[in-house]
Design a protein around this motif. Structure first.
Motif, PDB file in Angstrom:
ATOM      1  N   ALA A   1       4.185  -1.577   9.113  1.00 33.78           N
ATOM      2  CA  ALA A   1       2.485  -2.181   9.158  1.00 33.78           C
ATOM      3  C   ALA A   1       1.956  -1.539   7.790  1.00 33.78           C
ATOM      4  O   ALA A   1       1.188  -2.231   7.244  1.00 33.78           O
ATOM      5  N   ALA A   2       2.443  -0.315   7.323  1.00 32.24           N
ATOM      6  CA  ALA A   2       1.667   0.299   6.009  1.00 32.24           C
ATOM      7  C   ALA A   2       2.130  -0.735   5.108  1.00 32.24           C
ATOM      8  O   ALA A   2       1.281  -0.866   4.079  1.00 32.24           O
ATOM      9  N   ARG A   3       3.327  -0.883   4.759  1.00 33.69           N
ATOM     10  CA  ARG A   3       3.880  -1.735   3.711  1.00 33.69           C
ATOM     11  C   ARG A   3       3.029  -3.202   3.807  1.00 33.69           C
ATOM     12  O   ARG A   3       2.907  -3.799   2.708  1.00 33.69           O
ATOM     13  N   MET A   4       2.976  -3.940   4.898  1.00 33.83           N
ATOM     14  CA  MET A   4       2.387  -5.180   4.961  1.00 33.83           C
ATOM     15  C   MET A   4       0.790  -4.811   4.616  1.00 33.83           C
ATOM     16  O   MET A   4       0.463  -5.750   3.819  1.00 33.83           O
ATOM     17  N   LEU A   5       0.256  -4.009   4.950  1.00 36.26           N
ATOM     18  CA  LEU A   5      -1.325  -3.499   4.579  1.00 36.26           C
ATOM     19  C   LEU A   5      -1.339  -3.552   3.006  1.00 36.26           C
ATOM     20  O   LEU A   5      -2.002  -3.913   2.331  1.00 36.26           O
TER      21      LEU A   5
END
Length: 396
Positions: A202-206
């Motif tokens: 999720a952090a990579r996506m953000l």
């Protein structure tokens, strides 16, 4: 404003003001603290940087935790840590101990930045979220007026340690308010367990989401201009302009009036013209006003009235930029509101801390380096608005 929205604004604004009070309340006392502890200007500025860095990094913990455990438990823990840090600062006998206490304060204060943003996303989206964010900004923005004046008043009748003793009491009062005035807004069925692999994904996506990252950094450079001012203004206003701690506090309040006055118009202007046009126009105004003020300083024309008026105008534009970019950045990420809020807050705090560190070697107690750094923030915000915000419009 509906009564429920108003009540939420009061409670969340009061909680969110804990962090700003921790920053602003001791600013009038910085020269006195440095003299008492035998420390340099750079060492005193580092106490601000330590707070910002801890404040930023800790948000990465509170956001996911708030998504897993609900909103109230992280607030309890964060406020307890903030209380401990305030006690350490109160008892500090050296600059190093004060630095440690400020770091601990930042670790705890991060909770009251991240969790209220996530609560806003729980309750509202769109223009209602902007209205609530702007209302909270109104409560928060009172702190730059009241906190320095309160700090100046305290050091007039006691020493600087009284400031941190009052912050300790404020943390205890906030714990009570969280217990009795704030309901849980994240039901158990909506909570997400912390799974490191999913969290990293999720952090990579953000971080790979152009609009989220760009809007976050746009607001971050706007906030960084505040941080530069906070780290430098007490020395500039007292040493170059010869102001007393109380006089500095009043001058400091002018910035807050410009900011919160404009922030209250953000929702209405966004509803009338659209959030994207508001951000584009406000970022341009912020950059133009900060660059013009820096140019006047280079020409030797930055008198106290000119500086105060210029910063009033610049922070008026900033009052439109920050709440609107916060809402736009979170708009598409409701399923990760806690993580998005914490990651965004971390990036913004790190940008602010980095600006203080980078400009510190150039600071000589005069107004020119301070205004130069603020102008750099304005130019960066403007550049990001032109690169990222049109993309946001295309996705709308």
């Amino acid at each position: 404003m509906a009564s429920s929205l108003l009540r939420s604004a009061h409670v969340l604004g009061a909680l969110s003001s804990v962090g700003p009070f921790a920053i602003d309340m001791y600013l009038p006392a910085l020269p006195a603290i440095g003299a008492d502890l035998g420390s340099s200007v750079t060492a005193m500025q580092s106490t601000i940087t330590a707070y910002f860095l801890a404040f930023g990094v800790a948000q990465l913990v509170y956001g996911p935790w708030a998504d897993q455990a609900g909103r109230r438990l992280p607030l309890y823990v964060g406020l307890a840590i903030f209380f401990l840090g305030s006690v350490v600062c109160t008892l500090a006998g050296s600059a190093e101990m004060l630095l440690a206490g400020r770091f601990v304060q930042g670790l705890g204060g991060a909770a009251v930045m991240v969790v209220p943003r996530a609560i806003i996303r729980d309750l509202h989206t769109g223009h209602e979220a902007t209205r609530l964010m702007a209302a909270i900004m109104l409560v928060i923005s009172v702190s730059p007026m009241l906190a320095p004046l309160a700090g100046a008043g305290l050091i007039a009748v006691a020493d600087w340690r009284a400031i941190f003793a009052v912050l300790s009491l404020g943390a205890l009062a906030s714990l009570v308010m969280t217990r009795f005035a704030l309901r849980e807004t994240l039901p158990p069925e909506a909570r997400q367990p912390v799974r490191p692999r999913a969290l990293l994904a999720a952090a990579r996506m953000l971080l790979g989401h152009r609009s989220f990252l760009g809007l976050t950094l746009l607001g971050g450079f706007g906030m960084a201009s505040f941080f530069v001012f906070i780290a430098s203004a007490s020395f500039v206003y007292t040493e170059q302009f010869g102001m007393s701690p109380t006089g500095f506090s009043l001058a400091f309040a002018v910035n807050a009036i410009g900011f919160f006055g404009a922030s209250q118009m953000a929702a209405g202007l966004g509803l009338r013209f659209g959030a994207v046009p508001v951000v584009l126009a406000a970022a341009a105004g912020f950059a133009a006003s900060t660059v013009a003020l820096f140019a006047l300083a280079l020409m030797g024309l930055a008198s106290l009235p000119v500086v105060m008026a210029g910063l009033f105008v610049a922070n008026g534009f900033l009052g439109l930029v920050i709440p609107t970019t916060m809402v736009l950045a979170l708009e598409e990420h409701g399923e990760h509101a806690g993580l998005a809020s914490s990651l965004g807050g971390t990036l913004q705090m790190l940008v602010g801390g980095a600006m203080i560190v980078l400009t510190g070697p150039f600071f000589d107690g005069s107004v020119v380096p301070m205004l130069g750094a603020i102008a750099v923030c304005g130019v960066m915000a403007f550049a990001l608005s032109r690169i990222v915000v049109p993309r946001q419009a295309a996705l709308a």
